[in-house]
Design a protein around this motif. Structure first.
Motif, mmCIF file in Angstrom:
data_model
loop_
_atom_site.group_PDB
_atom_site.id
_atom_site.type_symbol
_atom_site.label_atom_id
_atom_site.label_comp_id
_atom_site.label_asym_id
_atom_site.label_seq_id
_atom_site.Cartn_x
_atom_site.Cartn_y
_atom_site.Cartn_z
ATOM 1 N N GLU A 312 79.475 11.179 95.333
ATOM 2 C CA GLU A 312 79.241 12.224 96.330
ATOM 3 C C GLU A 312 79.466 11.555 97.626
ATOM 4 O O GLU A 312 79.882 12.321 98.673
ATOM 5 N N PHE A 313 79.802 10.196 97.677
ATOM 6 C CA PHE A 313 80.343 9.449 99.044
ATOM 7 C C PHE A 313 81.961 9.662 99.126
ATOM 8 O O PHE A 313 82.331 9.429 100.188
ATOM 9 N N GLY A 314 82.758 10.050 98.195
ATOM 10 C CA GLY A 314 84.010 10.206 98.232
ATOM 11 C C GLY A 314 84.448 11.468 98.542
ATOM 12 O O GLY A 314 83.546 12.221 99.019
ATOM 13 N N PHE A 315 85.810 11.684 98.931
ATOM 14 C CA PHE A 315 86.237 12.847 99.485
ATOM 15 C C PHE A 315 87.825 12.759 98.977
ATOM 16 O O PHE A 315 88.568 12.561 99.647
ATOM 17 N N ASP A 316 87.788 13.223 97.873
ATOM 18 C CA ASP A 316 89.296 13.252 97.092
ATOM 19 C C ASP A 316 89.664 14.545 97.650
ATOM 20 O O ASP A 316 89.494 15.267 98.492
ATOM 21 N N ALA A 317 91.260 14.609 96.993
ATOM 22 C CA ALA A 317 92.217 15.911 97.232
ATOM 23 C C ALA A 317 91.570 17.165 97.075
ATOM 24 O O ALA A 317 91.572 18.105 97.859
ATOM 25 N N ALA A 318 90.840 17.369 95.960
ATOM 26 C CA ALA A 318 90.145 18.677 95.577
ATOM 27 C C ALA A 318 89.189 18.934 96.498
ATOM 28 O O ALA A 318 89.180 20.144 97.109
ATOM 29 N N ARG A 319 88.391 17.989 97.093
ATOM 30 C CA ARG A 319 87.198 18.406 97.996
ATOM 31 C C ARG A 319 87.940 18.773 99.116
ATOM 32 O O ARG A 319 87.588 19.978 99.935
ATOM 33 N N THR A 320 88.993 18.084 99.492
ATOM 34 C CA THR A 320 89.603 18.220 100.798
ATOM 35 C C THR A 320 90.389 19.575 100.738
ATOM 36 O O THR A 320 90.154 20.584 101.865
ATOM 37 N N ALA A 321 90.905 19.964 99.737
ATOM 38 C CA ALA A 321 91.592 21.381 99.796
ATOM 39 C C ALA A 321 90.385 22.522 99.723
ATOM 40 O O ALA A 321 90.503 23.490 100.256
ATOM 41 N N MET A 322 89.072 22.166 98.814
ATOM 42 C CA MET A 322 88.023 23.297 98.983
ATOM 43 C C MET A 322 87.855 23.609 100.208
ATOM 44 O O MET A 322 87.676 24.700 100.605
ATOM 45 N N SER A 323 87.517 22.494 101.024
ATOM 46 C CA SER A 323 86.825 22.393 102.546
ATOM 47 C C SER A 323 87.968 23.248 103.297
ATOM 48 O O SER A 323 87.401 23.896 104.299
ATOM 49 N N ASN A 324 89.205 23.062 103.227
ATOM 50 C CA ASN A 324 90.370 23.518 104.000
ATOM 51 C C ASN A 324 90.239 25.136 103.727
ATOM 52 O O ASN A 324 90.654 25.888 104.602
ATOM 53 N N ALA A 325 90.073 25.582 102.396
ATOM 54 C CA ALA A 325 90.017 26.876 102.194
ATOM 55 C C ALA A 325 89.002 27.490 102.661
ATOM 56 O O ALA A 325 89.221 28.686 103.444
ATOM 57 N N THR A 326 87.775 26.952 103.049
ATOM 58 C CA THR A 326 86.793 27.689 103.667
ATOM 59 C C THR A 326 87.139 27.728 105.482
ATOM 60 O O THR A 326 86.725 28.857 105.801
ATOM 61 N N THR A 327 87.670 26.823 105.777
ATOM 62 C CA THR A 327 88.110 26.387 107.086
ATOM 63 C C THR A 327 89.268 27.625 107.368
ATOM 64 O O THR A 327 89.086 28.348 108.499
ATOM 65 N N CYS A 328 90.179 27.900 106.639
ATOM 66 C CA CYS A 328 90.873 29.074 106.590
ATOM 67 C C CYS A 328 90.528 30.372 106.627
ATOM 68 O O CYS A 328 90.967 31.299 107.406
ATOM 69 N N LEU A 329 89.450 30.310 105.898
ATOM 70 C CA LEU A 329 88.826 31.832 105.658
ATOM 71 C C LEU A 329 88.133 32.200 107.221
ATOM 72 O O LEU A 329 88.037 33.375 107.597
ATOM 73 N N LEU A 330 87.668 31.102 107.706
ATOM 74 C CA LEU A 330 86.953 31.361 109.149
ATOM 75 C C LEU A 330 88.140 31.897 110.142
ATOM 76 O O LEU A 330 87.601 32.580 110.942
ATOM 77 N N LEU A 331 89.378 31.411 109.940
ATOM 78 C CA LEU A 331 90.420 31.878 110.950
ATOM 79 C C LEU A 331 91.042 33.130 110.204
ATOM 80 O O LEU A 331 92.094 33.742 111.022
ATOM 81 N N ARG A 332 90.194 33.525 109.328
ATOM 82 C CA ARG A 332 90.981 35.024 108.442
ATOM 83 C C ARG A 332 92.481 34.893 108.082
ATOM 84 O O ARG A 332 93.184 35.755 107.982
ATOM 85 N N ASP A 333 92.746 33.653 107.783
ATOM 86 C CA ASP A 333 94.058 33.190 107.257
ATOM 87 C C ASP A 333 93.958 33.249 105.547
ATOM 88 O O ASP A 333 93.659 32.359 104.909
ATOM 89 N N SER A 334 93.876 34.414 105.104
ATOM 90 C CA SER A 334 93.779 34.572 103.733
ATOM 91 C C SER A 334 94.756 33.863 102.841
ATOM 92 O O SER A 334 94.313 33.359 101.579
ATOM 93 N N GLN A 335 96.018 33.852 103.156
ATOM 94 C CA GLN A 335 96.925 33.272 102.440
ATOM 95 C C GLN A 335 96.727 31.855 102.162
ATOM 96 O O GLN A 335 96.910 31.113 101.142
ATOM 97 N N SER A 336 96.681 30.930 103.380
ATOM 98 C CA SER A 336 96.400 29.608 103.137
ATOM 99 C C SER A 336 94.856 29.549 102.769
ATOM 100 O O SER A 336 95.132 28.439 102.017
ATOM 101 N N ALA A 337 94.187 30.181 102.747
ATOM 102 C CA ALA A 337 92.817 29.734 102.089
ATOM 103 C C ALA A 337 92.962 29.919 100.493
ATOM 104 O O ALA A 337 92.608 29.210 99.944
#
Length: 451
Positions: A312-337
């Motif tokens: 839980e203290f780590g932040f691997d590539a999968a978690r980074t990608a998951m969080s970036n998907a949510t961020t892209c959705l906030l910007l309404r960038d569906s393809q990047s999400a």
């Protein structure tokens, strides 16, 4: 101990020559016996540790009980309130004693022997207040295991384990005087508090989550542990934008980046959190900059909390990608999400099924579904949500709930109003969310549900 830390009692026992615990307890016993013979209720002499606290200004949370205070007041002829005041407030004490002194005291061998025995006794007590190292090792091992199994353990079970370990660390702190052991225990208490903050948030209880995160930060500050403080500040940043304060989240994320001793994983996590906060502010430029910064953390630097313990203290590539998907959705960038969510799920699929953290795979799948709904692909969204609908109720945390709420809002668009598949999917989302423990605790997410 400087004068500002000493009580008036400290000055008086020193001036009377009864500063050593044995001499003090002997005088206390003598006066207590006199009071008792006169019919007064008295208490035994304070134990050595309590005695030391009486001598330190602010060392006691509450004053001594009346039977103890009665004896102390009799010995020193002063109210207990004055005895526990700071010695710095009564500098006249030493002057009074100096004016009364006729000649310096004459020492004999018996007094020297008594002082030597007192020193030996105190050293023995200090040695006794030293924990078995195996106890501390087991505590740390249990914390590491809990952190690493966090994503594959039901939130309620994590809460019980972390709470038990926090109480153990706090209890053990009262049983050791070793600075090294105290540092280890404060570190353990900080880790347990951080895990409790995470699970409280997952359960939808934001107020205790923030409180636990602040406690983790304070434990880290106490021992000067930068990674622990940084992790806690990152959590507070995450909770700030979730609570509708994205500007505060940016500030906290940037503050977290200033702590020393951080490895690449810690910095990648903080930049990813900062990116999400900028996403809530609809600041596309700063969001993309933070995402790039997160991806460029490859110096090879590590720290114990985020890398060696991980979980839980780590932040691997999968978690980074998951969080970036949510961020892209906030910007309404569906393809990047969709690209980021797909990357997260692909990375997770390489792990054995029991080791795939639901706290990452669930949100990634929901974000993938929402990205498809933005393009009116209802069937694609249904396919993405199929594994999510299999998640047991006790696993349905606030991270999944907020994303499902956002997906449900997508289904309210006019394009879906008369589509049977869209209506059926909306109903299924509502039924699924109703059994979330986060919903039962009244979780709300002002910003996360923005469409």
């Amino acid at each position: 101990m400087d004068e500002g830390q000493r009580t008036v009692l400290f000055t008086l026992v020193t001036l009377r020559g009864i500063r050593p615990y044995r001499a003090f307890s002997a005088e206390y016993a003598r006066v207590a016996a006199q009071l008792q013979s006169d019919g007064h209720e008295v208490a035994p002499a304070p134990v050595a540790r309590h005695y030391e606290r009486l001598l330190r200004f602010g060392g006691l949370k509450t004053g001594p009980h009346v039977p103890t205070a009665r004896v102390l007041e009799k010995i020193f002829q002063r109210p207990i309130g004055d005895l526990l005041r700071s010695a710095a407030e009564m500098p006249e004490l030493e002057r009074e004693h100096s004016s009364q002194a006729i000649s310096p005291p004459v020492l004999d061998e018996s007094e020297l022997l008594m002082a030597a025995r007192d020193a030996a006794s105190h050293a023995g007590e200090a040695a006794a207040l030293h924990l078995d190292e195996m106890t501390l090792d087991q505590l740390q091992d249990d914390l590491v295991q809990l952190a690493r199994r966090y994503g594959c353990t039901a939130p309620a079970e994590v809460y019980g384990g972390a709470n038990s370990l926090l109480r153990m660390a706090q209890a053990l702190l009262e049983r050791t005087r070793s600075p090294e052991q105290q540092t280890r225990l404060y570190y353990a208490a900080g880790q347990a508090s951080a895990l409790l903050a995470s699970v409280s948030f997952d359960l939808g209880a934001l107020t205790p989550a923030v409180s636990f995160a602040r406690s983790a930060a304070q434990y880290g500050k106490t021992i000067g542990n930068g990674p622990l403080q940084s992790y806690a500040y990152g959590m507070m940043a995450f909770m700030a934008f979730w609570d509708g304060r994205p500007s505060e989240a940016v500030r906290l994320a940037k503050s977290a980046q200033q702590f020393g001793g951080l490895g690449d994983t810690a910095r990648r996590r903080l930049y990813t959190i900062e990116a999400r906060a900028h996403g809530h502010l609809r600041n596309d430029g700063q969001t993309q900059r933070a995402i790039r910064d997160a991806g460029e953390q490859n110096s090879g630097h590590r720290d114990e909390l985020h890398d060696d313990i991980g979980g839980e203290f780590g932040f691997d590539a999968a978690r980074t990608a998951m969080s970036n998907a949510t961020t892209c959705l906030l910007l309404r960038d569906s393809q990047s999400a969709e690209d980021s969510a797909t990357k997260a799920l692909t990375l997770l699929s390489s792990l054995p099924a029991p080791e795939q953290p639901i706290v990452v795979s669930g949100p990634a799948a929901i974000d993938l579904a929402r990205a498809r709904l933005m393009r009116s692909e209802v069937e694609g969204a249904q396919e993405a949500l199929a594994p999510v609908f299999q998640v047991p109720p006790n696993w349905r945390g606030s991270g999944m709930l907020e994303r499902l709420t956002a997906a449900r809002i997508e289904l309210t668009r006019p394009a879906f109003r008369d589509a049977p598949a869209a209506l059926a999917l909306a109903e299924r989302i509502e039924d699924f969310s109703a059994f979330s423990p986060a919903r039962r605790l009244g979780a709300t997410s002002p910003l996360a549900i923005e469409a």
